[in-house]
Design an enzyme around this catalytic site. Structure first.
Site, mmCIF file in Angstrom:
data_model
loop_
_atom_site.group_PDB
_atom_site.id
_atom_site.type_symbol
_atom_site.label_atom_id
_atom_site.label_comp_id
_atom_site.label_asym_id
_atom_site.label_seq_id
_atom_site.Cartn_x
_atom_site.Cartn_y
_atom_site.Cartn_z
ATOM 1 N N ASP A 36 -20.433 67.702 41.603
ATOM 2 C CA ASP A 36 -20.051 67.921 42.994
ATOM 3 C C ASP A 36 -18.830 67.070 43.345
ATOM 4 O O ASP A 36 -17.836 67.570 43.880
ATOM 5 C CB ASP A 36 -21.244 67.582 43.901
ATOM 6 C CG ASP A 36 -21.027 67.939 45.358
ATOM 7 O OD1 ASP A 36 -20.148 68.770 45.669
ATOM 8 O OD2 ASP A 36 -21.758 67.392 46.201
ATOM 9 N N GLY A 121 -28.389 66.370 36.924
ATOM 10 C CA GLY A 121 -27.818 65.035 37.055
ATOM 11 C C GLY A 121 -28.759 64.136 37.826
ATOM 12 O O GLY A 121 -29.925 63.978 37.458
#
Length: 172
Positions: A36, A121
């Site tokens: 992100d 993640g």
């Protein structure tokens, strides 16, 4: 009827010249760590400005922005589930991320799309289970698409690539 190419590669998703990349976003869509943050940094400040207008995104859903400074024309933002042990609906939520991202790609009549390893993640989803869900959902949706020609799983490590390759090699 075409058969879209489905493959995994160890590659930085922010460098891919595809119609759209999928961002494993947080619910606020305001950037963060991992993929992100990398996507936000590569796309530039216009991406954050566009995301601020979207009002966030619930887990399992998908939202769209332009790619700005990315080689990809579009970014499909989806929010994966945080792993809570597997009994809190995480598998269904993760599957919806892939289904909703593919539905948005189809609406846009995209030809090429790249996914990261959603929720793998800081959200802590077990990698092997996540890759199996990703491959299963994409395989299930591809026969229904009219425009997609290639879907790539962009892997951030050799270990992740090996898991995707194993999932892709398994019979559907």
């Amino acid at each position: 009827m075409h058969r879209p190419l489905l493959e995994a590669r160890r590659v930085d998703i922010t460098t891919l010249a595809v119609d759209a990349i999928v961002n494993a976003a947080n619910a606020g869509l305001l950037g963060g760590g991992g993929v992100d943050g990398a996507i936000h940094r590569a796309a530039g400040p216009q991406l954050l400005a566009a995301c601020r207008t979207l009002g966030g995104c619930p887990t399992g859903e998908a939202r769209l922005t332009a790619g700005y400074r990315l080689p990809a024309r579009w970014v499909i933002h989806t929010v994966g589930p945080v792993w809570q042990g597997g009994s809190a609906g995480e598998a269904d939520a993760l599957a919806r991320c892939y289904r909703n991202s593919l539905a948005l790609a189809e609406t846009l009549q995209l030809r090429t799309l790249a996914f990261p390893a959603i929720s793998c993640g800081v959200y802590g989803y077990p990698w092997e289970a996540a890759t199996a869900i990703a491959v299963r959902e994409v395989r299930a949706q591809l026969p229904r698409t009219r425009t997609l020609r290639a879907v790539l799983f962009a892997c951030f490590s050799a270990e992740m690539l090996a898991l995707y390759e194993r999932a892709l090699a398994a019979p559907p």
